[in-house]
Design a protein around this motif. Sequence first.
Motif, PDB file in Angstrom:
ATOM      1  N   ASN B 311       0.828  -1.225   0.000  1.00  0.00           N
ATOM      2  CA  ASN B 311       0.000   0.000   0.000  1.00  0.00           C
ATOM      3  C   ASN B 311       0.852   1.260   0.000  1.00  0.00           C
ATOM      4  O   ASN B 311       0.352   2.352  -0.235  1.00  0.00           O
ATOM      5  CB  ASN B 311      -0.872   0.059   1.266  1.00  0.00           C
ATOM      6  CG  ASN B 311      -1.976  -0.976   1.262  1.00  0.00           C
ATOM      7  OD1 ASN B 311      -2.101  -1.747   0.325  1.00  0.00           O
ATOM      8  ND2 ASN B 311      -2.785  -0.984   2.318  1.00  0.00           N
ATOM      9  N   CYS B 312       2.116   1.116   0.321  1.00  0.00           N
ATOM     10  CA  CYS B 312       3.009   2.269   0.532  1.00  0.00           C
ATOM     11  C   CYS B 312       2.974   3.244  -0.638  1.00  0.00           C
ATOM     12  O   CYS B 312       3.018   2.852  -1.795  1.00  0.00           O
ATOM     13  CB  CYS B 312       4.436   1.761   0.742  1.00  0.00           C
ATOM     14  SG  CYS B 312       5.650   3.082   0.831  1.00  0.00           S
ATOM     15  N   ILE B 313       2.878   4.536  -0.314  1.00  0.00           N
ATOM     16  CA  ILE B 313       2.894   5.559  -1.359  1.00  0.00           C
ATOM     17  C   ILE B 313       4.213   6.344  -1.338  1.00  0.00           C
ATOM     18  O   ILE B 313       4.308   7.423  -1.915  1.00  0.00           O
ATOM     19  CB  ILE B 313       1.676   6.511  -1.258  1.00  0.00           C
ATOM     20  CG1 ILE B 313       1.593   7.176   0.121  1.00  0.00           C
ATOM     21  CG2 ILE B 313       0.385   5.751  -1.550  1.00  0.00           C
ATOM     22  CD1 ILE B 313       0.523   8.268   0.221  1.00  0.00           C
ATOM     23  N   ARG B 314       5.222   5.808  -0.670  1.00  0.00           N
ATOM     24  CA  ARG B 314       6.579   6.376  -0.680  1.00  0.00           C
ATOM     25  C   ARG B 314       6.613   7.854  -0.292  1.00  0.00           C
ATOM     26  O   ARG B 314       7.187   8.673  -1.009  1.00  0.00           O
ATOM     27  CB  ARG B 314       7.211   6.215  -2.069  1.00  0.00           C
ATOM     28  CG  ARG B 314       7.239   4.796  -2.599  1.00  0.00           C
ATOM     29  CD  ARG B 314       8.362   3.981  -2.018  1.00  0.00           C
ATOM     30  NE  ARG B 314       8.514   2.715  -2.734  1.00  0.00           N
ATOM     31  CZ  ARG B 314       7.917   1.573  -2.394  1.00  0.00           C
ATOM     32  NH1 ARG B 314       7.120   1.516  -1.332  1.00  0.00           N
ATOM     33  NH2 ARG B 314       8.125   0.467  -3.085  1.00  0.00           N
ATOM     34  N   CYS B 315       6.001   8.172   0.821  1.00  0.00           N
ATOM     35  CA  CYS B 315       5.948   9.567   1.238  1.00  0.00           C
ATOM     36  C   CYS B 315       7.120   9.942   2.132  1.00  0.00           C
ATOM     37  O   CYS B 315       7.455  11.111   2.280  1.00  0.00           O
ATOM     38  CB  CYS B 315       4.635   9.839   1.968  1.00  0.00           C
ATOM     39  SG  CYS B 315       4.562   9.055   3.592  1.00  0.00           S
ATOM     40  N   GLY B 316       7.714   8.963   2.785  1.00  0.00           N
ATOM     41  CA  GLY B 316       8.867   9.236   3.649  1.00  0.00           C
ATOM     42  C   GLY B 316       8.501   9.655   5.067  1.00  0.00           C
ATOM     43  O   GLY B 316       9.385   9.918   5.874  1.00  0.00           O
ATOM     44  N   ALA B 317       7.212   9.725   5.386  1.00  0.00           N
ATOM     45  CA  ALA B 317       6.816  10.180   6.725  1.00  0.00           C
ATOM     46  C   ALA B 317       7.363   9.264   7.820  1.00  0.00           C
ATOM     47  O   ALA B 317       7.744   9.720   8.902  1.00  0.00           O
ATOM     48  CB  ALA B 317       5.296  10.276   6.831  1.00  0.00           C
ATOM     49  N   PRO B 340      11.940   2.968   8.370  1.00  0.00           N
ATOM     50  CA  PRO B 340      11.071   1.825   8.655  1.00  0.00           C
ATOM     51  C   PRO B 340      10.565   1.128   7.391  1.00  0.00           C
ATOM     52  O   PRO B 340      10.566  -0.105   7.322  1.00  0.00           O
ATOM     53  CB  PRO B 340       9.917   2.458   9.431  1.00  0.00           C
ATOM     54  CG  PRO B 340      10.528   3.652  10.102  1.00  0.00           C
ATOM     55  CD  PRO B 340      11.544   4.173   9.137  1.00  0.00           C
ATOM     56  N   ILE B 341      10.182   1.908   6.371  1.00  0.00           N
ATOM     57  CA  ILE B 341       9.701   1.239   5.153  1.00  0.00           C
ATOM     58  C   ILE B 341      10.817   0.400   4.544  1.00  0.00           C
ATOM     59  O   ILE B 341      10.590  -0.713   4.081  1.00  0.00           O
ATOM     60  CB  ILE B 341       9.110   2.255   4.134  1.00  0.00           C
ATOM     61  CG1 ILE B 341       8.648   1.546   2.853  1.00  0.00           C
ATOM     62  CG2 ILE B 341      10.101   3.351   3.761  1.00  0.00           C
ATOM     63  CD1 ILE B 341       7.523   0.571   3.055  1.00  0.00           C
ATOM     64  N   GLY B 342      12.037   0.914   4.594  1.00  0.00           N
ATOM     65  CA  GLY B 342      13.168   0.160   4.046  1.00  0.00           C
ATOM     66  C   GLY B 342      13.449  -1.099   4.846  1.00  0.00           C
ATOM     67  O   GLY B 342      13.721  -2.168   4.289  1.00  0.00           O
ATOM     68  N   ALA B 372       2.517   7.434  11.823  1.00  0.00           N
ATOM     69  CA  ALA B 372       2.741   8.461  10.807  1.00  0.00           C
ATOM     70  C   ALA B 372       2.243   8.044   9.434  1.00  0.00           C
ATOM     71  O   ALA B 372       1.947   8.890   8.594  1.00  0.00           O
ATOM     72  CB  ALA B 372       4.236   8.773  10.716  1.00  0.00           C
ATOM     73  N   CYS B 373       2.145   6.766   9.195  1.00  0.00           N
ATOM     74  CA  CYS B 373       1.884   6.294   7.827  1.00  0.00           C
ATOM     75  C   CYS B 373       0.498   6.702   7.325  1.00  0.00           C
ATOM     76  O   CYS B 373      -0.516   6.376   7.925  1.00  0.00           O
ATOM     77  CB  CYS B 373       2.017   4.772   7.758  1.00  0.00           C
ATOM     78  SG  CYS B 373       1.687   4.137   6.112  1.00  0.00           S
ATOM     79  N   PRO B 374       0.441   7.430   6.194  1.00  0.00           N
ATOM     80  CA  PRO B 374      -0.832   7.925   5.691  1.00  0.00           C
ATOM     81  C   PRO B 374      -1.758   6.828   5.175  1.00  0.00           C
ATOM     82  O   PRO B 374      -2.935   7.074   4.964  1.00  0.00           O
ATOM     83  CB  PRO B 374      -0.429   8.862   4.555  1.00  0.00           C
ATOM     84  CG  PRO B 374       0.908   8.388   4.119  1.00  0.00           C
ATOM     85  CD  PRO B 374       1.575   7.877   5.354  1.00  0.00           C
ATOM     86  N   GLN B 376      -1.823   3.795   6.776  1.00  0.00           N
ATOM     87  CA  GLN B 376      -2.002   2.887   7.922  1.00  0.00           C
ATOM     88  C   GLN B 376      -1.311   1.540   7.803  1.00  0.00           C
ATOM     89  O   GLN B 376      -1.862   0.521   8.206  1.00  0.00           O
ATOM     90  CB  GLN B 376      -3.494   2.653   8.183  1.00  0.00           C
ATOM     91  CG  GLN B 376      -4.255   3.926   8.549  1.00  0.00           C
ATOM     92  CD  GLN B 376      -5.735   3.647   8.813  1.00  0.00           C
ATOM     93  OE1 GLN B 376      -6.339   2.817   8.153  1.00  0.00           O
ATOM     94  NE2 GLN B 376      -6.310   4.359   9.769  1.00  0.00           N
ATOM     95  N   ILE B 377      -0.122   1.527   7.276  1.00  0.00           N
ATOM     96  CA  ILE B 377       0.620   0.266   7.246  1.00  0.00           C
ATOM     97  C   ILE B 377       1.157  -0.002   8.656  1.00  0.00           C
ATOM     98  O   ILE B 377       1.815   0.857   9.232  1.00  0.00           O
ATOM     99  CB  ILE B 377       1.794   0.326   6.246  1.00  0.00           C
ATOM    100  CG1 ILE B 377       1.267   0.639   4.845  1.00  0.00           C
ATOM    101  CG2 ILE B 377       2.596  -0.984   6.247  1.00  0.00           C
ATOM    102  CD1 ILE B 377       2.349   0.899   3.818  1.00  0.00           C
ATOM    103  N   PRO B 378       0.862  -1.165   9.235  1.00  0.00           N
ATOM    104  CA  PRO B 378       1.337  -1.444  10.603  1.00  0.00           C
ATOM    105  C   PRO B 378       2.825  -1.801  10.593  1.00  0.00           C
ATOM    106  O   PRO B 378       3.210  -2.947  10.824  1.00  0.00           O
ATOM    107  CB  PRO B 378       0.472  -2.624  11.041  1.00  0.00           C
ATOM    108  CG  PRO B 378       0.056  -3.291   9.777  1.00  0.00           C
ATOM    109  CD  PRO B 378       0.039  -2.257   8.694  1.00  0.00           C
TER     110      PRO B 378
HETATM  111  S1  SF4 Z   1       4.851   6.378   5.940  1.00  0.00           S
HETATM  112 FE1  SF4 Z   1       3.770   4.654   4.987  1.00  0.00          FE
HETATM  113  S2  SF4 Z   1       3.372   5.361   2.900  1.00  0.00           S
HETATM  114 FE2  SF4 Z   1       4.929   6.733   3.733  1.00  0.00          FE
HETATM  115  S3  SF4 Z   1       6.892   5.816   3.082  1.00  0.00           S
HETATM  116 FE3  SF4 Z   1       6.455   5.024   5.136  1.00  0.00          FE
HETATM  117  S4  SF4 Z   1       5.350   3.096   4.739  1.00  0.00           S
HETATM  118 FE4  SF4 Z   1       5.317   4.237   2.837  1.00  0.00          FE
END
Ligand code: SF4
Lengths: 229, 479
Positions: B311-317, B340-342, B372-374, B376-378
């Motif tokens: 679902n990630c939209i690569r926002c970097g939050a 965390p996404i990495g 923070a994830c827009p 809602q990825i746990p």
């Molecule tokens: S906050 Fe969520 S959507 Fe944004 S980069 Fe991290 S995992 Fe991806």
Amino acid sequence: MNKEQALLQRIANRLGHSEPLKEKPQRDVIGAPDFWREYQLSLDEKIDRFSESWRALTGIVEVVDSPTAALTVLKNWLQSEQISRVIRWNHPELDNLGLDGELQGQGVKVDIWGKGGNFSMKEIANEAEAGITWVDYAVADTGTLALFSSAGKARSVSLLPPIHISIFRADQLVTRIGEIMVKLDEMNRKQGLPAGVNFITGPSRSADIENDLSIGVHGPKKVYAIIIR
Amino acid sequence: MSTHPAVPLKERIRHAIADEALIQAVKKTTDKLEGGKLSSSEALGNWEQWREQGNRIRSHVVAHLDYYLGQFIENVKKRGGHVHVADNAKQAVEIFLQIAKGKNAKSVLKSKSMVSEEVHVNKALEDNGVKVIESDLGEYIIQLFGEAPSHIIVPAIHKNRFQIADKFSEIAGEQLTHDTPTLTAFARQVLRKEFLEADIGVSGSNFAIAESGSIVMFTNEGNGRMVTTLPPVHVAFMGMERLLPSFEDLETFVNLLPRSATGQKITSYVSVINGARQEGDLDGAQEFHVIIVDNGRTNILGDEEFQEVLNCIRCGACLNVCPVYRHIGGHAYGDVYPGPIGAVITPLLKNDFETWGDLPYASSLCGACTEACPVQIPLHDMLVKLRAKKVRLGLTPGWERTAFRAWKGMFGKANRYKLSIKAAQMMIPFLAKEGYIEKGPLNMMGWTHARHFPSPAKQTFRDQWERISGELKGGGNHE
Ligand code: SF4
């Protein structure tokens, strides 16, 4: 099986489908949340909201009562920016405004997209000091312009010159960007999407050097808008 | 195929935390981004409902990806676009090289594309004598330094203005001042010429619209528009999961992505590319290609524990709020996706826990990323599950498994637990100073290396409870 089919089949397998779905899936949510769709501003509110958002990003905006007044504002801006070359969209609304003669009278060379003779239009746009467009829609909520490309409405005009000036009528304002998104879906269903749609909000910007905001990295440094009531 | 980081994670971290300037720069920028996100999401209101909407739309797409990707491919073709499928990084590079050779391209201008970084296309181009230029200001800077991005949104987060001014001065052949306007103006001037002369423009795609076969880019500088407007050929790289069903759905992400990434209400440009230029158009690419990249993504599909990460939209939050990222920066993660996404997606994409299985340990499991994830990825739950997976694969060291077996034996029974607490309490006078343990024995040493461990309370909770519950039972009317 070609590579595309193989990929789709691989995805289907992983998702527990025997073959790639052909039937449009049922959906329980589409687009923006319901409360957001109810967000609707009156015409005056839209003008105010647009102007406020536009100015918040260093944009300059004038609201005028007539095309003649728009022309006067435009002439003043070009004068104070000391501009001697502009390029404009080939757009009937801009033809009607009669800006070519007026500006040339003021010593400003006006090029019209697509009417460059043997010269490359991109080069002409690149050398122009300002680009003038008549936008398709504008979004009050965020202070955003929506520009649809076509033969006379080139993307370069709002991109290459260091200044972008857009003109539109107040009734082209919508409250939220989603209203334009729905129109794009409709245009697509009628095979009528243009090659490029650009939503423009403020000048080109970057914060890539120490997170320090800088304006006009690649696109326009200054953005002007004239709203005709 | 899996690439290997040159040195192990611990080494990379040690290297990173030694760089005081880096840590300061990363803290400053992430603070600003996080602050911007908080105030802009608050100003929008109903942030949780927006997140929920984002999650539901993305989850739906990923669960029906075969349909939406199929629809997208069909529609790109209907518009005359060229569709290429790359199963892995190597194929993605080969496909791109084929296109470049076919066009006899001398110069390739790129706007930001994480997927093109993921497959390492630049090096291959250079090896083939094709000039490749990153035009995003931050990417341009790090390309000049020969480095990799260290943040998804702010790639040159680790470079300061003095370093940048020196580098630009080398190219300019004169000393440039280090103020932002001068540096920006220099990049504008150099790159403008390149845009006009490039043979191929490369972009990423933040989203792809299934129903229309369009790609959508969120950018601020205008370089994304340049590379899709000026060169005769446009090649878009796209992760295969990047889809949204229709434009209507895009509204939710116009509201979520820029706020989460930089705290903006919307980026300066949201550009929709519906294939190549149309009849009569005098700008826009004459040829449109999209390279759809799998590169390990199908592995994640259908995996109940981890599918949602797509679902990630690569926002970097999640990077900006992560205490670990803020201390070590992006390079320590060893691959293109940091934070965390990495830590979640790298071991999964590479499907290689032996090399990358230590990344999920680069987290304090505080849960700030998840919050923070827009969409809602746990994330922090996934980090725990990834650690568990590493254990199940038998990839943890033998002593660790033995230690946990002993721990289980000890703490699994109430009386043994009591006994061990008693024993620990007897040790306190030897270890603790002013209520803190600064240097723990053996395996605690890693933990107390950078922080103090609070010394256990004088009286254990069990002892306190015995006393309090006795008192409560004894009566006392609270009303
Ligand atoms: S906050 Fe969520 S959507 Fe944004 S980069 Fe991290 S995992 Fe991806």
